[in-house]
Design an enzyme around this catalytic site. Structure first.
Site, PDB file in Angstrom:
ATOM      1  N   CYS A  38       0.576  -1.021  -0.039  1.00 11.89           N
ATOM      2  CA  CYS A  38       0.050  -0.018   0.008  1.00 11.89           C
ATOM      3  C   CYS A  38       0.953   1.318   0.013  1.00 11.89           C
ATOM      4  O   CYS A  38       0.181   2.320  -0.329  1.00 11.89           O
ATOM      5  CB  CYS A  38      -0.890   0.101   1.247  1.00 11.89           C
ATOM      6  SG  CYS A  38      -1.889  -1.597   1.316  1.00 11.89           S
ATOM      7  N   HIS A  59      -3.497   7.079   2.293  1.00 15.16           N
ATOM      8  CA  HIS A  59      -4.056   5.490   1.908  1.00 15.16           C
ATOM      9  C   HIS A  59      -5.374   5.304   2.391  1.00 15.16           C
ATOM     10  O   HIS A  59      -5.651   5.493   3.543  1.00 15.16           O
ATOM     11  CB  HIS A  59      -3.001   4.645   2.282  1.00 15.16           C
ATOM     12  CG  HIS A  59      -3.297   3.305   2.246  1.00 15.16           C
ATOM     13  ND1 HIS A  59      -3.925   2.756   0.845  1.00 15.16           N
ATOM     14  CD2 HIS A  59      -3.509   1.940   2.826  1.00 15.16           C
ATOM     15  CE1 HIS A  59      -4.132   1.376   0.925  1.00 15.16           C
ATOM     16  NE2 HIS A  59      -3.822   1.173   2.268  1.00 15.16           N
ATOM     17  N   ASN A  98     -10.123  -1.017   0.058  1.00 12.28           N
ATOM     18  CA  ASN A  98      -8.763  -0.836   0.039  1.00 12.28           C
ATOM     19  C   ASN A  98      -8.153  -1.283  -1.272  1.00 12.28           C
ATOM     20  O   ASN A  98      -8.408  -2.642  -1.532  1.00 12.28           O
ATOM     21  CB  ASN A  98      -8.111  -1.483   1.375  1.00 12.28           C
ATOM     22  CG  ASN A  98      -6.572  -1.593   1.520  1.00 12.28           C
ATOM     23  OD1 ASN A  98      -5.899  -0.928   0.439  1.00 12.28           O
ATOM     24  ND2 ASN A  98      -6.014  -1.688   2.427  1.00 12.28           N
TER      25      ASN A  98
HETATM   26  O1  UT7 Z   1      -3.830  -1.435   3.721  1.00  9.41           O
HETATM   27  C1  UT7 Z   1      -2.941  -2.056   4.534  1.00  9.41           C
HETATM   28  C2  UT7 Z   1      -3.424  -3.094   5.089  1.00  9.41           C
HETATM   29  N1  UT7 Z   1      -4.839  -3.125   5.767  1.00  9.41           N
HETATM   30  C3  UT7 Z   1      -5.100  -2.485   6.683  1.00  9.41           C
HETATM   31  O2  UT7 Z   1      -4.554  -1.261   7.109  1.00  9.41           O
HETATM   32  C4  UT7 Z   1      -6.225  -2.603   7.627  1.00  9.41           C
HETATM   33  C5  UT7 Z   1      -6.214  -2.647   9.187  1.00  9.41           C
HETATM   34  N2  UT7 Z   1      -7.175  -3.383  10.226  1.00  9.41           N
HETATM   35  C6  UT7 Z   1      -8.272  -2.789   9.953  1.00  9.41           C
HETATM   36  O3  UT7 Z   1      -8.829  -2.164   9.287  1.00  9.41           O
HETATM   37  C7  UT7 Z   1      -9.378  -3.562  10.960  1.00  9.41           C
HETATM   38  O4  UT7 Z   1      -8.469  -4.042  12.152  1.00  9.41           O
HETATM   39  C8  UT7 Z   1     -10.343  -4.598  10.442  1.00  9.41           C
HETATM   40  C9  UT7 Z   1     -11.510  -3.939   9.584  1.00  9.41           C
HETATM   41  C10 UT7 Z   1      -9.463  -5.667   9.800  1.00  9.41           C
HETATM   42  C11 UT7 Z   1     -11.177  -5.273  11.614  1.00  9.41           C
HETATM   43  O5  UT7 Z   1     -11.388  -4.394  12.456  1.00  9.41           O
HETATM   44  P1  UT7 Z   1     -11.425  -4.405  14.027  1.00  9.41           P
HETATM   45  O6  UT7 Z   1     -12.158  -3.488  14.762  1.00  9.41           O
HETATM   46  O7  UT7 Z   1      -9.787  -4.619  14.313  1.00  9.41           O
HETATM   47  O8  UT7 Z   1     -11.943  -5.876  14.422  1.00  9.41           O
HETATM   48  P2  UT7 Z   1     -11.268  -7.220  15.084  1.00  9.41           P
HETATM   49  O9  UT7 Z   1     -10.276  -7.775  14.122  1.00  9.41           O
HETATM   50  O10 UT7 Z   1     -10.985  -6.858  16.528  1.00  9.41           O
HETATM   51  O11 UT7 Z   1     -12.620  -8.055  15.059  1.00  9.41           O
HETATM   52  C12 UT7 Z   1     -13.762  -7.905  15.843  1.00  9.41           C
HETATM   53  C13 UT7 Z   1     -14.853  -8.906  15.417  1.00  9.41           C
HETATM   54  C14 UT7 Z   1     -14.138 -10.240  15.633  1.00  9.41           C
HETATM   55  O12 UT7 Z   1     -15.052 -11.167  16.145  1.00  9.41           O
HETATM   56  P3  UT7 Z   1     -14.967 -11.642  17.551  1.00  9.41           P
HETATM   57  O13 UT7 Z   1     -13.706 -12.343  17.838  1.00  9.41           O
HETATM   58  O14 UT7 Z   1     -14.891 -10.310  18.368  1.00  9.41           O
HETATM   59  O15 UT7 Z   1     -16.161 -12.459  18.080  1.00  9.41           O
HETATM   60  C15 UT7 Z   1     -14.230 -10.773  14.082  1.00  9.41           C
HETATM   61  O16 UT7 Z   1     -14.395 -12.128  13.929  1.00  9.41           O
HETATM   62  O17 UT7 Z   1     -15.322  -8.935  14.203  1.00  9.41           O
HETATM   63  C16 UT7 Z   1     -15.350  -9.932  13.605  1.00  9.41           C
HETATM   64  N3  UT7 Z   1     -15.382  -9.781  12.106  1.00  9.41           N
HETATM   65  C17 UT7 Z   1     -16.429  -9.588  11.521  1.00  9.41           C
HETATM   66  N4  UT7 Z   1     -17.717  -9.604  11.736  1.00  9.41           N
HETATM   67  C18 UT7 Z   1     -18.560  -9.461  10.568  1.00  9.41           C
HETATM   68  C19 UT7 Z   1     -14.223  -9.745  11.221  1.00  9.41           C
HETATM   69  N5  UT7 Z   1     -14.359  -9.563  10.005  1.00  9.41           N
HETATM   70  C20 UT7 Z   1     -15.856  -9.291  10.141  1.00  9.41           C
HETATM   71  C21 UT7 Z   1     -16.846  -9.134   9.110  1.00  9.41           C
HETATM   72  N6  UT7 Z   1     -18.091  -9.311   9.341  1.00  9.41           N
HETATM   73  N7  UT7 Z   1     -16.245  -8.874   7.810  1.00  9.41           N
END
Ligand code: UT7
Length: 333
Positions: A118, A258, A288
């Site tokens: 990225c 980004h 993204n």
């Molecule tokens: O371009 C450079 C690389 N990419 C990035 O910069 C991405 C950086 N990271 C992010 O944008 C975020 O960390 C995410 C969007 C990937 C995730 O958001 P988060 O607030 O950090 O969520 P989390 O990983 O803490 O997950 C929270 C919950 C989990 O469930 P439990 O374990 O709390 O029950 C996940 O399983 O959300 C769940 N989850 C989803 N639920 C519904 C993860 N993906 C999904 C989904 N739909 N698509």
């Protein structure tokens, strides 16, 4: 022999291309256990573009490149250097840049790819501007292009909702004036690189374990680790690139970040104490697009009249590697 005068590189043309096919959050609800509400509130994404099965990064690149050349009033044969930033190259060799060179008929251009995920577009702009500053080349076509839809695991809800396909391009030209790229800052930390991986030739047990059986070559990410890194590094890289030229955040007219997650942008804005109106985002439309996010956003900001002559812009990115980079430039067309 290199020219002794160091010259600035200014952006004289900008273009983009995204595939027509739109995949909405509600479409994704039918593929994985997710919801429009979760995706919107946790990421800011509403839809993303998906390339057809037989369309790869070189094709998106070529279309964005032709738009940028048209904007610059240039013919492909005039281009001296092509750099394509991508982590979704059509092939391991030839480079996507060489395929693009042939596709657009830029028969006089040197061509190579840059893999900085990225941050790839910022890395590539920095490289191109050095060639121009030294007088080695008079112009460069810098492209960020991705077809991430071809490397995500469509059963992994942690990642498949985040990414999209597209390409953006700029034409850089030498200028003796005080505009164009004024400062750059790049960084890398390979020790935390395993937070975002797409396997290549090496077959590694620990990478295999992260993925579903039969999906070894797909993208995997520890989203929350990358998230924490991203907010901090985006703010730091913005400050650093301004510091290099004795300027501060209040001097900035527009930041083009980004587009990974709206919460990352908002978090960085808070750390920087900068008003959200000064940060351009279009993540809701495209998700993204890795190396393509910044040039596509730049093109949209220009089309929407949000960037005017003499404005000070900062473009800032972070991503796989892990890498980061920022560029400060004075806009003038
Ligand atoms: O371009 C450079 C690389 N990419 C990035 O910069 C991405 C950086 N990271 C992010 O944008 C975020 O960390 C995410 C969007 C990937 C995730 O958001 P988060 O607030 O950090 O969520 P989390 O990983 O803490 O997950 C929270 C919950 C989990 O469930 P439990 O374990 O709390 O029950 C996940 O399983 O959300 C769940 N989850 C989803 N639920 C519904 C993860 N993906 C999904 C989904 N739909 N698509």
């Amino acid at each position: 022999m290199l020219n002794q005068t160091v010259r600035n590189a200014g952006i004289v043309g900008v273009g983009s291309y995204v595939p027509e096919k739109i995949l909405t959050n509600s479409d994704l609800e039918k593929i994985v256990d997710t919801s429009d509400e979760w995706i919107r509130t946790r990421t800011g994404i509403e839809q993303r573009r998906i390339a057809e099965e037989d369309v790869f990064s070189s094709e998106l690149s070529a279309r964005a490149a032709m738009n940028a050349l048209k904007d610059a009033g240039m013919q492909p044969e005039e281009v001296e250097l092509i750099i394509v930033a991508t982590i979704t190259a059509d092939m391991l060799t030839p480079s996507t840049a060489c395929i693009v060179q042939h596709k657009i008929g830029a028969i006089n251009a040197v061509a190579f790819d840059v893999n900085a995920a990225c941050s790839g577009f910022i890395y590539s702009l920095s490289i191109a501007s050095q060639f121009i500053a030294t007088g080695q080349y008079k112009n460069a076509l810098v492209i960020g292009a991705e077809t991430l839809s071809k490397v995500v695991d469509w059963q992994d809800r942690n990642t498949c909702v985040l990414f999209g396909d597209g390409a953006g391009a700029v034409v850089l030209k030498a200028t003796d004036k005080e505009y164009g790229i004024l400062s750059m800052h790049l960084g890398a930390d390979g020790s935390i690189g395993r937070n975002l991986t797409i396997p290549g030739l090496a077959v590694e047990h620990h990478e295999m374990e992260k993925r579903r059986p039969g999906n070894y070559r797909t993208l995997w990410m520890d989203g929350s680790e990358v998230f924490k890194f991203a907010v901090k590094i985006m703010a730091q890289a913005t400050i650093k690139v301004l510091d290099n030229i004795g300027l501060g955040i209040d001097d900035v007219d527009m930041i083009i970040p980004h587009q990974a997650n709206i919460r990352i942008v908002n978090g960085a804005a808070k750390l920087l104490k900068v008003s959200r109106e000064k940060i351009f985002t279009n993540i809701e439309k495209y998700g993204n697009m890795s190396a393509a996010s910044i040039p596509v956003a730049l093109h949209e900001a220009v089309k929407e009249g949000k960037i005017r002559n003499d404005d000070l812009l900062v473009m800032v990115g972070f991503g796989g590697g892990l890498t980061w980079g920022s560029i400060a430039l004075r806009w003038f067309r």
